[in-house]
Write a protein that holds these residues in place. Structure first.
Motif, PDB file in Angstrom:
ATOM      1  N   VAL A 220       9.897  -1.240  -0.724  1.00 35.35           N
ATOM      2  CA  VAL A 220      10.676  -0.769   0.418  1.00 35.35           C
ATOM      3  C   VAL A 220      12.012  -0.212  -0.044  1.00 35.35           C
ATOM      4  O   VAL A 220      12.508   0.779   0.484  1.00 35.35           O
ATOM      5  N   LYS A 221      12.590  -0.844  -1.065  1.00 37.85           N
ATOM      6  CA  LYS A 221      13.842  -0.327  -1.621  1.00 37.85           C
ATOM      7  C   LYS A 221      13.662   1.090  -2.137  1.00 37.85           C
ATOM      8  O   LYS A 221      14.573   1.920  -2.095  1.00 37.85           O
ATOM      9  N   GLY A 222      12.471   1.395  -2.597  1.00 40.86           N
ATOM     10  CA  GLY A 222      12.160   2.737  -3.078  1.00 40.86           C
ATOM     11  C   GLY A 222      11.728   3.683  -1.979  1.00 40.86           C
ATOM     12  O   GLY A 222      11.234   4.777  -2.268  1.00 40.86           O
ATOM     13  N   GLY A 223      11.877   3.263  -0.717  1.00 35.16           N
ATOM     14  CA  GLY A 223      11.571   4.145   0.405  1.00 35.16           C
ATOM     15  C   GLY A 223      10.123   4.150   0.825  1.00 35.16           C
ATOM     16  O   GLY A 223       9.680   5.066   1.529  1.00 35.16           O
ATOM     17  N   GLN A 224       9.369   3.130   0.423  1.00 36.70           N
ATOM     18  CA  GLN A 224       7.944   3.080   0.734  1.00 36.70           C
ATOM     19  C   GLN A 224       7.638   2.087   1.855  1.00 36.70           C
ATOM     20  O   GLN A 224       8.338   1.091   2.022  1.00 36.70           O
ATOM     21  N   ASN A 225       6.570   2.353   2.575  1.00 38.19           N
ATOM     22  CA  ASN A 225       6.012   1.389   3.516  1.00 38.19           C
ATOM     23  C   ASN A 225       4.803   0.745   2.824  1.00 38.19           C
ATOM     24  O   ASN A 225       3.833   1.446   2.513  1.00 38.19           O
ATOM     25  N   PRO A 226       4.844  -0.551   2.554  1.00 36.52           N
ATOM     26  CA  PRO A 226       3.715  -1.187   1.859  1.00 36.52           C
ATOM     27  C   PRO A 226       2.372  -0.927   2.524  1.00 36.52           C
ATOM     28  O   PRO A 226       1.362  -0.757   1.840  1.00 36.52           O
ATOM     29  N   ASP A 227       2.347  -0.858   3.843  1.00 35.11           N
ATOM     30  CA  ASP A 227       1.082  -0.608   4.542  1.00 35.11           C
ATOM     31  C   ASP A 227       0.469   0.719   4.100  1.00 35.11           C
ATOM     32  O   ASP A 227      -0.752   0.835   3.935  1.00 35.11           O
ATOM     33  N   PHE A 230      -1.127   0.294   0.706  1.00 32.72           N
ATOM     34  CA  PHE A 230      -2.404  -0.421   0.803  1.00 32.72           C
ATOM     35  C   PHE A 230      -3.523   0.528   1.232  1.00 32.72           C
ATOM     36  O   PHE A 230      -4.635   0.471   0.710  1.00 32.72           O
ATOM     37  N   ASN A 231      -3.229   1.399   2.182  1.00 34.22           N
ATOM     38  CA  ASN A 231      -4.239   2.348   2.658  1.00 34.22           C
ATOM     39  C   ASN A 231      -4.553   3.421   1.618  1.00 34.22           C
ATOM     40  O   ASN A 231      -5.673   3.938   1.568  1.00 34.22           O
ATOM     41  N   LYS A 232      -3.573   3.743   0.802  1.00 38.50           N
ATOM     42  CA  LYS A 232      -3.762   4.762  -0.232  1.00 38.50           C
ATOM     43  C   LYS A 232      -4.681   4.270  -1.343  1.00 38.50           C
ATOM     44  O   LYS A 232      -5.431   5.058  -1.941  1.00 38.50           O
ATOM     45  N   ALA A 233      -4.612   2.966  -1.642  1.00 33.65           N
ATOM     46  CA  ALA A 233      -5.413   2.408  -2.750  1.00 33.65           C
ATOM     47  C   ALA A 233      -5.962   1.054  -2.308  1.00 33.65           C
ATOM     48  O   ALA A 233      -5.532   0.004  -2.778  1.00 33.65           O
ATOM     49  N   LYS A 234      -6.899   1.089  -1.397  1.00 34.03           N
ATOM     50  CA  LYS A 234      -7.420  -0.127  -0.783  1.00 34.03           C
ATOM     51  C   LYS A 234      -8.009  -1.081  -1.820  1.00 34.03           C
ATOM     52  O   LYS A 234      -8.757  -0.680  -2.697  1.00 34.03           O
TER      53      LYS A 234
END
Length: 324
Positions: A220-227, A230-234
């Motif tokens: 998240v600090k890097g500007g990402q949404n963990p969700d 997860f969807n990108k690399a299930k």
């Protein structure tokens, strides 16, 4: 044995820090039954206490409600050990307190550096991980020269991906799987302005050989949404670092030239899990998509009694996030 701190001292203390805004709520369609039923801790959280008294510290980890530990390890040659204990002595200490160690962090700076690739440390540390009874051999950080390098060098990350695949092949002989743990550097944009270094690691590593340990704070600090990850690399995220961010420091890392970790230190503040700004309930709702198997609480800087801190985090995770 030198601690992981010695390995990271060329920059400000690398810890976790949360991003710009809390993750929005989403559909909680996934089964809570996919959430692991045991809780672990990354022992870097207690590095100072371990250096003083490893036996007492491990006992207090168990008393605080943890069932698993993730080790950290700065490789110093064949005589390296765990805070003065041999690998077998450390394993026996864990067993004494009904603890296991599914994963350990290991230092592969030379092996992952383009133009080097020396695998001597890799082979020696695979033996240590196997002897400790671990399942995952986790790379905690990219080589030091990449930390603040901008623009992001694509070829260097492609080399890392190739080396991780090679390590995964070697690890199979020891019944280990290689994993990669992120900070914020990996989420900086590549020269194409679209993809990131983390995309290279995801796309160019073999899922059968390389897994990912997502540090939720740093993502998240890097500007990402963990969700989204997860969807990108299930199914490729069997381990999470469950780490919270102080509500007074929620800015993400700017994706611009010249930003060093020293420049953003005031924006790297930690909190006991559940007292900060990360929306863990939303993230845990996506446990099935992630494929998570292990949860490790981590807090790189603590402002209260460290054992009270880990108790508070364990109580929240087990009492709120892991509830069926």
């Amino acid at each position: 044995m030198q601690t992981r701190r010695s390995f990271l001292q060329q920059a400000a203390l690398v810890a976790a820090g949360l991003a710009i805004h809390p993750i929005g709520l989403s559909s909680c369609s996934e089964k809570k039954s996919m959430i692991p039923r045991k809780l672990g801790i990354q022992l870097y959280t207690l590095r100072d206490e371990l250096a003083k008294d490893v036996r007492s510290t491990i006992a207090k980890v168990a008393e605080a409600g943890y069932e698993q530990v993730e080790t950290f390890y700065s490789y110093e040659g064949p005589a390296s050990n765990f805070w003065g204990l041999s690998t077998q002595e450390f394993k026996a200490l864990l067993q004494q307190h009904n603890l296991t160690t599914p994963s350990g962090h290991y230092q592969l700076n030379d092996y992952l550096t383009k133009g080097n690739g020396n695998d001597s440390a890799l082979k020696a540390q695979l033996e240590i991980a196997a002897a400790a009874g671990q399942s995952y051999f986790t790379v905690p950080i990219p080589p030091l020269y990449l930390w603040d390098k901008y623009p992001v060098p694509v070829d260097d990350y492609k080399f890392i991906a190739t080396q991780l695949n090679r390590a995964g092949e070697l690890a199979k002989a020891s019944n280990l799987k290689v994993a990669y743990h992120n900070h914020f550097w990996e989420f900086r944009k590549l020269p194409d302005g679209q993809s990131t270094a983390y995309d290279i690691l995801l796309n160019e590593t073999d899922p059968a050989l390389v897994a990912f340990e997502l540090d939720l704070f740093w993502a998240v600090k890097g500007g990402q949404n963990p969700d989204d990850l997860f969807n990108k690399a299930k199914g490729r995220f069997p381990m999470w670092h469950v780490k919270d961010m102080d509500k007074t420091a929620t800015a993400s890392v700017p994706d611009t030239v010249g930003v060093r970790i020293q420049d953003i230190e005031s924006e790297i503040k930690f909190a006991e899990v559940g007292s900060g700004s990360i929306d863990f309930k939303d993230i845990f709702a996506h446990a099935e998509t992630a494929g998570v198997q292990y949860l490790f609480v981590e807090q790189d800087r603590i402002t209260i009694d460290p054992f009270e801190s880990i108790r508070k985090s364990a109580a929240y995770v087990k009492g709120t996030l892991m509830k069926a």
